[in-house]
Design an enzyme around this catalytic site. Sequence first.
Site, PDB file in Angstrom:
ATOM      1  N   TYR A  80      14.086  -3.793  -2.282  1.00 42.15           N
ATOM      2  CA  TYR A  80      12.884  -4.292  -3.117  1.00 42.15           C
ATOM      3  C   TYR A  80      12.543  -5.670  -2.471  1.00 42.15           C
ATOM      4  O   TYR A  80      11.397  -5.866  -2.440  1.00 42.15           O
ATOM      5  CB  TYR A  80      13.365  -4.542  -4.570  1.00 42.15           C
ATOM      6  CG  TYR A  80      12.443  -4.804  -5.522  1.00 42.15           C
ATOM      7  CD1 TYR A  80      11.628  -3.605  -6.311  1.00 42.15           C
ATOM      8  CD2 TYR A  80      11.968  -5.920  -6.014  1.00 42.15           C
ATOM      9  CE1 TYR A  80      10.831  -3.813  -6.949  1.00 42.15           C
ATOM     10  CE2 TYR A  80      11.046  -6.420  -6.900  1.00 42.15           C
ATOM     11  CZ  TYR A  80      10.367  -5.043  -7.666  1.00 42.15           C
ATOM     12  OH  TYR A  80       9.446  -5.515  -8.452  1.00 42.15           O
ATOM     13  N   THR A 133     -18.988   0.370  -1.606  1.00 41.25           N
ATOM     14  CA  THR A 133     -18.861   0.785  -3.035  1.00 41.25           C
ATOM     15  C   THR A 133     -17.758   0.065  -3.788  1.00 41.25           C
ATOM     16  O   THR A 133     -18.105  -0.482  -4.765  1.00 41.25           O
ATOM     17  CB  THR A 133     -18.483   2.370  -3.244  1.00 41.25           C
ATOM     18  OG1 THR A 133     -17.332   2.530  -2.256  1.00 41.25           O
ATOM     19  CG2 THR A 133     -19.478   3.403  -2.533  1.00 41.25           C
ATOM     20  N   ASP A 223     -13.736  -8.012   6.286  1.00 36.35           N
ATOM     21  CA  ASP A 223     -13.273  -6.783   5.797  1.00 36.35           C
ATOM     22  C   ASP A 223     -13.034  -5.829   7.252  1.00 36.35           C
ATOM     23  O   ASP A 223     -13.927  -5.598   7.818  1.00 36.35           O
ATOM     24  CB  ASP A 223     -14.282  -5.969   4.992  1.00 36.35           C
ATOM     25  CG  ASP A 223     -13.659  -4.657   4.407  1.00 36.35           C
ATOM     26  OD1 ASP A 223     -12.593  -3.949   5.328  1.00 36.35           O
ATOM     27  OD2 ASP A 223     -14.278  -3.830   3.522  1.00 36.35           O
ATOM     28  N   ARG A 389     -23.508  10.039   1.272  1.00 37.71           N
ATOM     29  CA  ARG A 389     -23.527   8.338   1.391  1.00 37.71           C
ATOM     30  C   ARG A 389     -25.058   8.118   1.113  1.00 37.71           C
ATOM     31  O   ARG A 389     -25.833   7.971   1.994  1.00 37.71           O
ATOM     32  CB  ARG A 389     -23.094   7.822   2.485  1.00 37.71           C
ATOM     33  CG  ARG A 389     -21.664   8.004   2.574  1.00 37.71           C
ATOM     34  CD  ARG A 389     -20.678   6.795   1.915  1.00 37.71           C
ATOM     35  NE  ARG A 389     -20.474   7.238   0.698  1.00 37.71           N
ATOM     36  CZ  ARG A 389     -19.426   6.582   0.193  1.00 37.71           C
ATOM     37  NH1 ARG A 389     -18.493   5.880   0.730  1.00 37.71           N
ATOM     38  NH2 ARG A 389     -18.917   6.938  -1.326  1.00 37.71           N
TER      39      ARG A 389
END
Length: 482
Positions: A80, A133, A223, A389
């Site tokens: 974890y 989007t 991005d 698109r």
Amino acid sequence: MAHVKFFSGEQVPLEMHKVRIVQKLNLVPVEQRLEAITEAGNNTFLLQNKDVFMDMLTDSGVNAMSDQQQAAMMIADDSYAGSATYTRLERKLNEIFGMDYFLPTHQGRACENILAQTLVTQGSVVPMNYHFTTTKAHITLNGGMVEEIISDKGLEVVSAHPFKGDMDVAKLEAIVAKHGADKIAFVRMEAGTNLIGGQPISLQNLTDIRRVCDAHNLLLVLDASLLADNLYFLKQREESCKALSIREITRKMADLCDVIYFSARKLGCARGGGICIRSKALYEKMRGLVPLYEGFLTYGGMSVREMEALTVGLDETMDEDMISQGPQFIAYMVDELQKHGVPVITPAGGLGCHIDVMRFLDHIPQSQYPAGAIASALYIVSGVRGMERGTLSEQRDPDGTEPMANMELLRLAMPRRVFTLSQVKYVVDRLVWLYQNRSLIGGLQFTEEPAILRFFYGRLAPVSDWQQNLVAKFRADFGDSL
Ligand SMILES: *Cc1c(COP(=O)(O)O)cnc(C)c1O
């Protein structure tokens, strides 16, 4: 890919990898395909994979992994907190992008959620070369507004411009002047641009944008979900990058940015995502949202196996042979379609081949979703699943009016290292047939329209019996062929 010259003179892209795991594909008869798309509400997102021959919906999470990636998954350190797997990923990102801080997420849009919640407030403005989007949805959900300032060349469908993803620098200056720098949450550059045909940005443009950001003290966010293709194009097309390695080009880009986020469903051919951050203060501001939405800071919703695959995948992204297969197959497909007069976006970009539906179906008004209609028609005649698109992928304005998209595209994504060249030839063949029979195709209308991201699960019906006519013509021309 290596520069291999064919003796015959016919130049085709040569794969620099071999296939060692295969998956059997189904091609069901045309009548069954009509039934399947009808059941799916003419929305290719709602088709079942058993009915799909070639899945060209997306390159997200469906790229073929390398043997090295698979091998790395076996040594994942499952814990974890404090996982060695996480440390390997963090180090690799630091080595490649040179940023000190990293936040893991379960996929790209989760990064957008965290960025928007941290930086966007009511009345914020986010200038970007082009929206994606989920990016736009997160910004508007947090009360912000997107200013899309792609250079005018970016929206020319037929072009020889090498960097159609570039932002218009003068428009950025004008937006800062209009809204005031304190209203700008951040400036976002997408490399390459998803919704306008995988077109790349240039290093020069990113440098110019950085200059404007410096002048007004603005954050520059990259991005990098589709960075692999963009790197290939920089190496091929930008003079100042030709002598540089992919690794050096990557670092030059990263050095210009404050934040780099990515979907690892694309970058690194795995699943997951993350945000690389230069400033400690900003990292600390965003950090709290990771345990809240994603998971603990050393996995962020990713499995350790995916993190290992991602670490290797990121390293392989720095290898020109590895990242050139996709763009070269796409260029081949675009060239073949052009030879047959089928309207496509040029120059060939990354991500996939993009059909210019405004020219393909110039008899269908945008209000009848021509790009959705062609996605449905292509599936019927080939079993190939593409993605609309265009106007369907837009969201309605808050007052309910429906904005018409700048472009109506059918995107045929090219998952990396997944299809063979004969499969690509099959798609080209069916598209050429469809183009010759385009007058048979009609429009679509909504029967169920969700308020948010309607293209994902909205349902549509044909405006007439055009689909039956298309099937009849297919049978007349192809006999009992699949
Ligand atoms: C896919 C994509 C995203 C979102 O990533 P997901 O992993 O699908 O959530 C964001 N930006 C760009 C440019 C993309 O292509």
